[in-house]
Design an enzyme around this catalytic site. Structure first.
Site, PDB file in Angstrom:
ATOM      1  N   GLY A  67      28.888  17.672  34.015  1.00  0.00           N
ATOM      2  CA  GLY A  67      28.007  18.631  33.335  1.00  0.00           C
ATOM      3  C   GLY A  67      28.523  20.054  33.478  1.00  0.00           C
ATOM      4  O   GLY A  67      28.553  20.821  32.507  1.00  0.00           O
ATOM      5  N   ASP A 107      28.429   7.007  36.625  1.00  0.00           N
ATOM      6  CA  ASP A 107      28.873   7.771  37.782  1.00  0.00           C
ATOM      7  C   ASP A 107      29.470   6.895  38.870  1.00  0.00           C
ATOM      8  O   ASP A 107      30.607   7.089  39.306  1.00  0.00           O
ATOM      9  CB  ASP A 107      27.684   8.574  38.336  1.00  0.00           C
ATOM     10  CG  ASP A 107      28.021   9.322  39.608  1.00  0.00           C
ATOM     11  OD1 ASP A 107      28.312  10.521  39.519  1.00  0.00           O
ATOM     12  OD2 ASP A 107      27.982   8.711  40.697  1.00  0.00           O
ATOM     13  N   VAL A 145      29.833  12.771  40.149  1.00  0.00           N
ATOM     14  CA  VAL A 145      30.699  12.781  38.967  1.00  0.00           C
ATOM     15  C   VAL A 145      29.907  13.235  37.744  1.00  0.00           C
ATOM     16  O   VAL A 145      30.363  14.074  36.961  1.00  0.00           O
ATOM     17  CB  VAL A 145      31.330  11.400  38.741  1.00  0.00           C
ATOM     18  CG1 VAL A 145      32.203  11.398  37.484  1.00  0.00           C
ATOM     19  CG2 VAL A 145      32.161  10.985  39.952  1.00  0.00           C
ATOM     20  N   ASP A 146      28.704  12.704  37.575  1.00  0.00           N
ATOM     21  CA  ASP A 146      27.835  13.170  36.482  1.00  0.00           C
ATOM     22  C   ASP A 146      27.600  14.671  36.576  1.00  0.00           C
ATOM     23  O   ASP A 146      27.688  15.408  35.589  1.00  0.00           O
ATOM     24  CB  ASP A 146      26.471  12.466  36.548  1.00  0.00           C
ATOM     25  CG  ASP A 146      26.506  11.048  36.010  1.00  0.00           C
ATOM     26  OD1 ASP A 146      27.500  10.683  35.365  1.00  0.00           O
ATOM     27  OD2 ASP A 146      25.538  10.304  36.247  1.00  0.00           O
ATOM     28  N   HIS A 147      27.277  15.123  37.787  1.00  0.00           N
ATOM     29  CA  HIS A 147      26.903  16.525  37.986  1.00  0.00           C
ATOM     30  C   HIS A 147      28.073  17.445  37.649  1.00  0.00           C
ATOM     31  O   HIS A 147      27.919  18.424  36.898  1.00  0.00           O
ATOM     32  CB  HIS A 147      26.451  16.723  39.432  1.00  0.00           C
ATOM     33  CG  HIS A 147      25.707  17.988  39.668  1.00  0.00           C
ATOM     34  ND1 HIS A 147      24.379  18.140  39.344  1.00  0.00           N
ATOM     35  CD2 HIS A 147      26.095  19.175  40.205  1.00  0.00           C
ATOM     36  CE1 HIS A 147      23.976  19.367  39.670  1.00  0.00           C
ATOM     37  NE2 HIS A 147      25.003  20.009  40.197  1.00  0.00           N
TER      38      HIS A 147
END
Length: 372
Positions: free
Chosen positions: A150, A117, A145-147
């Site tokens: 997803g 991220d 960014v990860d969130h």
């Protein structure tokens, strides 16, 4: 997100366990990091050694009645194991939706490389517009960014499921941290594309709107979000700043942006005499968006957060609530996050493995025992 809305999600971990279990403290009573509990509720868990042929055969049996396979290995890993979607899985499971999540995708100049991220925040310009001149470019305090990746993957999965309902055919869904990070550059990307001006650091201010920033009150900070001239006039009326409305420097958003420093100075002089709760109440009732700058505990303690059910607590588990509301099929937080290997026995039972086969997989360390 899928399990909150009724999906049976089986998490397959490597024999060493998901690394997120170790990202603490804090840890829960089972020894798993709070970080792990934040992203794994509602799932059943087991471990498989997919580097071993018998581990891969076990996975293939689990896929016989699966709708979706999600993986986030470095690109090329599944192909190396003989689990490539196009060549191996699609012919065998034509209805399977295969979702791959990675840093950069499989091809191109950065294809196949690992990504995290914060690294993508740096590479894709997000840090360059976050922070102020004193701090310099700054990582956002959440794994944004990860969130969003997803959620991007979730959207692709749901689109693919809708297509399968019509055709009976699955497909490959791909989401990358790189693409997602670049998609977050709103409005900074568009501003640059239309002006050739490189976006810079504005602290909490907005590059296109003023006043749209945090301000100091007598007892703390508030964030004021004024989008149009009508809201600005209402704000000035409540704050007894009517003189600003007729000032040509502040007549429109475009000129307010040009004189944002002077506008900020005049607003903060007035707000120094207000407590944040009072100013938020007065302005919100007048139709002017504003809110206190809360800590995390203060955010969850808000009466509206309680009303919306955005904090859940059950059987020793505490977590964030479900952020989307459906009228016919409302979601609800599922079971507590799983312990390592907790559901291996029942998952393998359901897949048709007999006890002898299960014991064999355990004996050769293909499917480790559950942690007590």
């Amino acid at each position: 997100m899928l399990s909150d809305h009724g999906a049976d999600v089986i998490k397959i971990e490597p024999p060493t366990g998901d690394e997120t279990r170790t990202l603490g403290p804090p840890f829960n009573d089972d020894g798993d990091a709070a970080y792990f509990t934040a992203v794994n509720r509602g799932k059943r868990a087991m471990a498989l050694n997919l580097a071993h042929p018998e581990g891969r055969e076990a996975l293939l049996r689990l896929l016989e009645d699966a709708d979706v396979l999600v993986e986030n290995f470095i690109p090329g890993t599944m192909q190396r194991w003989g689990l490539d979607f196009e060549d191996e899985l699609k012919p065998r499971f034509p209805g399977l939706i295969y979702c791959s999540i990675s840093g950069f995708g499989a091809d191109g100049p950065l294809g196949g490389l690992p990504g995290y991220d914060a690294v993508l925040q740096a590479m894709c310009g997000l840090m360059s517009v976050n922070g102020d001149p004193a701090s310099g470019p700054t990582r956002m305090g959440i794994p944004i960014v990860d969130h969003l990746t997803g959620y991007t993957a979730l959207t692709g999965i749901l689109l693919a499921l809708h297509h399968r309902d019509r055709t009976g055919l699955g497909q490959r869904v791909e989401a990358t941290l790189f693409d997602t990070a670049l998609s977050l550059l709103v409005p900074h990307g568009a501003n640059w594309m239309h002006s050739d001006q490189v976006p810079g650091l504005l602290g909490s201010a907005h590059p296109n709107i003023a006043p749209y920033d945090k301000f100091q009150c007598k007892d703390g900070q508030v964030f004021l979000g004024i989008l149009n001239d009508r809201q600005f006039a209402k704000f000035c009326a409540v704050m007894d700043l009517q003189g600003l409305v007729g000032d040509p420097r502040f007549a429109t958003n475009a000129v307010r942006l040009q004189h944002r420093d002077e506008l900020r100075r005049q607003i903060e002089v007035v707000l120094q005499g207000w407590k944040r709760e009072s100013v938020c109440s007065a302005l919100m009732r007048s139709g002017v968006p504003v809110g206190p700058v809360h800590t995390v505990p203060e955010a969850f303690a808000q009466a509206h957060a309680v009303h919306r059910g955005m904090s859940v607590s059950t059987d020793g588990y505490r977590g964030i609530g479900v952020p989307v509301q459906l009228s016919r099929t409302p979601g609800r937080p599922g079971r507590a996050p799983p312990r390592f290997g907790q559901h291996a026995q029942e998952v393998l039972d359901e897949a048709g493995f007999d006890q002898g086969q299960i014991n064999h997989l355990r004996a050769i360390d293909i499917c480790p025992e559950a942690v007590p």
